[in-house]
Design a protein around this motif. Sequence first.
Motif, PDB file in Angstrom:
ATOM      1  N   THR A   1      30.424  48.417  36.399  1.00  0.00           N
ATOM      2  CA  THR A   1      31.083  47.748  37.770  1.00  0.00           C
ATOM      3  C   THR A   1      30.844  46.396  37.939  1.00  0.00           C
ATOM      4  OG1 THR A   1      30.776  49.836  38.566  1.00  0.00           O
ATOM      5  CG2 THR A   1      31.327  48.083  40.093  1.00  0.00           C
ATOM      6  N   ILE A   2      29.813  45.732  37.788  1.00  0.00           N
ATOM      7  CA  ILE A   2      29.355  44.423  38.000  1.00  0.00           C
ATOM      8  C   ILE A   2      30.166  43.650  36.850  1.00  0.00           C
ATOM      9  CG2 ILE A   2      27.580  42.577  37.888  1.00  0.00           C
ATOM     10  CD1 ILE A   2      25.760  44.675  39.309  1.00  0.00           C
ATOM     11  N   GLY A   3      30.131  44.115  35.433  1.00  0.00           N
ATOM     12  CA  GLY A   3      30.987  43.356  34.523  1.00  0.00           C
ATOM     13  C   GLY A   3      32.404  43.429  34.892  1.00  0.00           C
ATOM     14  N   PHE A   4      32.911  44.518  35.268  1.00  0.00           N
ATOM     15  CA  PHE A   4      34.232  44.516  35.595  1.00  0.00           C
ATOM     16  C   PHE A   4      34.546  43.561  36.494  1.00  0.00           C
ATOM     17  CE2 PHE A   4      38.056  45.909  37.602  1.00  0.00           C
ATOM     18  CZ  PHE A   4      38.836  46.312  36.799  1.00  0.00           C
ATOM     19  N   ALA A   5      33.928  43.524  37.715  1.00  0.00           N
ATOM     20  CA  ALA A   5      34.041  42.554  39.040  1.00  0.00           C
ATOM     21  C   ALA A   5      33.973  41.110  38.201  1.00  0.00           C
ATOM     22  CB  ALA A   5      33.234  42.655  39.901  1.00  0.00           C
ATOM     23  N   HIS A   6      32.847  40.700  37.507  1.00  0.00           N
ATOM     24  CA  HIS A   6      32.685  39.326  36.965  1.00  0.00           C
ATOM     25  C   HIS A   6      34.132  39.123  36.146  1.00  0.00           C
ATOM     26  CE1 HIS A   6      28.141  39.193  37.467  1.00  0.00           C
ATOM     27  NE2 HIS A   6      28.877  39.329  38.732  1.00  0.00           N
ATOM     28  N   GLY A   7      34.600  39.908  35.095  1.00  0.00           N
ATOM     29  CA  GLY A   7      35.431  39.634  34.295  1.00  0.00           C
ATOM     30  C   GLY A   7      36.817  39.651  35.194  1.00  0.00           C
ATOM     31  N   ALA A   8      36.950  40.346  36.293  1.00  0.00           N
ATOM     32  CA  ALA A   8      38.362  40.222  36.872  1.00  0.00           C
ATOM     33  C   ALA A   8      38.418  38.893  37.550  1.00  0.00           C
ATOM     34  CB  ALA A   8      38.051  41.454  37.822  1.00  0.00           C
ATOM     35  N   VAL A   9      37.176  38.611  38.256  1.00  0.00           N
ATOM     36  CA  VAL A   9      37.314  37.301  38.825  1.00  0.00           C
ATOM     37  C   VAL A   9      37.389  36.142  38.163  1.00  0.00           C
ATOM     38  CG1 VAL A   9      36.103  35.708  40.325  1.00  0.00           C
ATOM     39  CG2 VAL A   9      35.922  37.912  41.141  1.00  0.00           C
ATOM     40  N   ARG A  10      36.865  36.246  36.807  1.00  0.00           N
ATOM     41  CA  ARG A  10      36.788  35.086  35.886  1.00  0.00           C
ATOM     42  C   ARG A  10      38.340  34.753  35.220  1.00  0.00           C
ATOM     43  NH1 ARG A  10      32.658  36.430  33.340  1.00  0.00           N
ATOM     44  NH2 ARG A  10      33.506  37.559  31.633  1.00  0.00           N
ATOM     45  N   TRP A  11      38.877  35.902  35.006  1.00  0.00           N
ATOM     46  CA  TRP A  11      40.122  35.832  34.318  1.00  0.00           C
ATOM     47  C   TRP A  11      41.265  35.990  35.245  1.00  0.00           C
ATOM     48  CZ3 TRP A  11      40.916  34.352  29.345  1.00  0.00           C
ATOM     49  CH2 TRP A  11      39.921  34.754  28.600  1.00  0.00           C
ATOM     50  N   GLY A  12      41.172  36.563  36.303  1.00  0.00           N
ATOM     51  CA  GLY A  12      42.198  36.776  37.384  1.00  0.00           C
ATOM     52  C   GLY A  12      42.521  35.464  37.843  1.00  0.00           C
ATOM     53  N   TRP A  13      41.679  34.614  38.443  1.00  0.00           N
ATOM     54  CA  TRP A  13      42.143  33.035  38.967  1.00  0.00           C
ATOM     55  C   TRP A  13      42.556  32.304  38.103  1.00  0.00           C
ATOM     56  CZ3 TRP A  13      40.332  28.515  38.007  1.00  0.00           C
ATOM     57  CH2 TRP A  13      39.058  28.266  37.314  1.00  0.00           C
ATOM     58  N   ARG A  14      42.226  32.396  36.722  1.00  0.00           N
ATOM     59  CA  ARG A  14      42.665  31.294  35.727  1.00  0.00           C
ATOM     60  C   ARG A  14      44.173  31.607  35.518  1.00  0.00           C
ATOM     61  NH1 ARG A  14      37.400  31.226  31.618  1.00  0.00           N
ATOM     62  NH2 ARG A  14      35.961  30.059  33.062  1.00  0.00           N
ATOM     63  N   LEU A  15      44.280  32.901  35.215  1.00  0.00           N
ATOM     64  CA  LEU A  15      45.645  33.266  34.562  1.00  0.00           C
ATOM     65  C   LEU A  15      46.522  33.107  35.905  1.00  0.00           C
ATOM     66  CD1 LEU A  15      47.228  34.404  32.260  1.00  0.00           C
ATOM     67  CD2 LEU A  15      46.846  36.838  33.213  1.00  0.00           C
ATOM     68  N   SER A  16      46.198  33.480  37.277  1.00  0.00           N
ATOM     69  CA  SER A  16      47.069  33.394  38.417  1.00  0.00           C
ATOM     70  C   SER A  16      47.450  31.415  38.596  1.00  0.00           C
ATOM     71  CB  SER A  16      46.327  33.519  39.482  1.00  0.00           C
ATOM     72  OG  SER A  16      47.116  33.381  40.654  1.00  0.00           O
ATOM     73  N   LEU A  17      46.305  30.853  38.333  1.00  0.00           N
ATOM     74  CA  LEU A  17      46.670  29.359  38.344  1.00  0.00           C
ATOM     75  C   LEU A  17      47.416  28.829  37.070  1.00  0.00           C
ATOM     76  CD1 LEU A  17      45.798  26.561  39.646  1.00  0.00           C
ATOM     77  CD2 LEU A  17      43.854  26.405  38.109  1.00  0.00           C
ATOM     78  N   PHE A  18      47.296  29.435  36.056  1.00  0.00           N
ATOM     79  CA  PHE A  18      48.213  28.971  34.890  1.00  0.00           C
ATOM     80  C   PHE A  18      49.617  29.446  35.019  1.00  0.00           C
ATOM     81  CE2 PHE A  18      49.944  29.148  30.825  1.00  0.00           C
ATOM     82  CZ  PHE A  18      49.441  28.255  30.155  1.00  0.00           C
TER      83      PHE A  18
END
Length: 254
Positions: free
Chosen positions: A112-129
């Motif tokens: 669960t912690i790994g999913f949350a970290h990956g979602a935050v790390r990739w979510g804001w980057r792809l959203s910004l791009f």
Amino acid sequence: MLRSVVRLTPTFIIPIFKNRNENDYVSNSTQPVVSKTGWERVKKMYSRDEFEVISVELNSVVQASLAGAFIGACMGGFVSSRQAYLYFIENNQATIFKSTMEAKKKLQDKVTIGFAHGAVRWGWRLSLFTGMFSLIATTISVYRDDTSLTQFITAGALTGGIYKLHLGTAATFVGAGLGAALSAVFGGAILGVLYLSGFSMQDIRQSLYRIKLAREDQYNQVLENAATIKNDELTKHHDKLVQEKGQITVENIE
């Protein structure tokens, strides 16, 4: 239920290899007013209307950013959770747990912690791009009042360069070149689909904007029906009397 699905379904899916029906767009509130110059159109794009609602173009940029955030969160979350699962299995072969439930609980916590970290790390980057690319491409399209391959290549080059700007000059040029190349490929595919379907990007933005309005209308209707104060028995009786006898203004009361 079926009526709601029909109202929220885009109307630009059906016509292929022919122009759209002229009656597909009947809403006057979402039709943009064509300005004289490019800067006037850009200014209108970044302005709010009399109801403080953003323009159709900015609405499409916001939707693209949210879609990028969702896709990035899912991709990053799934990849990171899988890595966390494998890491836990490989590094706890000799670990002694009190029970099987404890081992499963710790494994679930790590995943669960790994999913949350990956979602935050990739979510804001792809959203910004995605948001940056969509904003630049839409601005160029509005300024030129046309959709062409140039806007995709320019937006891809600028977005790729800005995204890699913190890594130095070499990385900036590499990011700009890669962004321009990928944008040329996908931009050509988008233009091909638009040509075959007989639509324009403005038509798609209008459809997405009407979907947003329909969704908000459905939401407001649910709130209206759920309001106990407005739908109690006394209020319903009052509304029924008003419909039967009509409204009477203060000036007409004797």
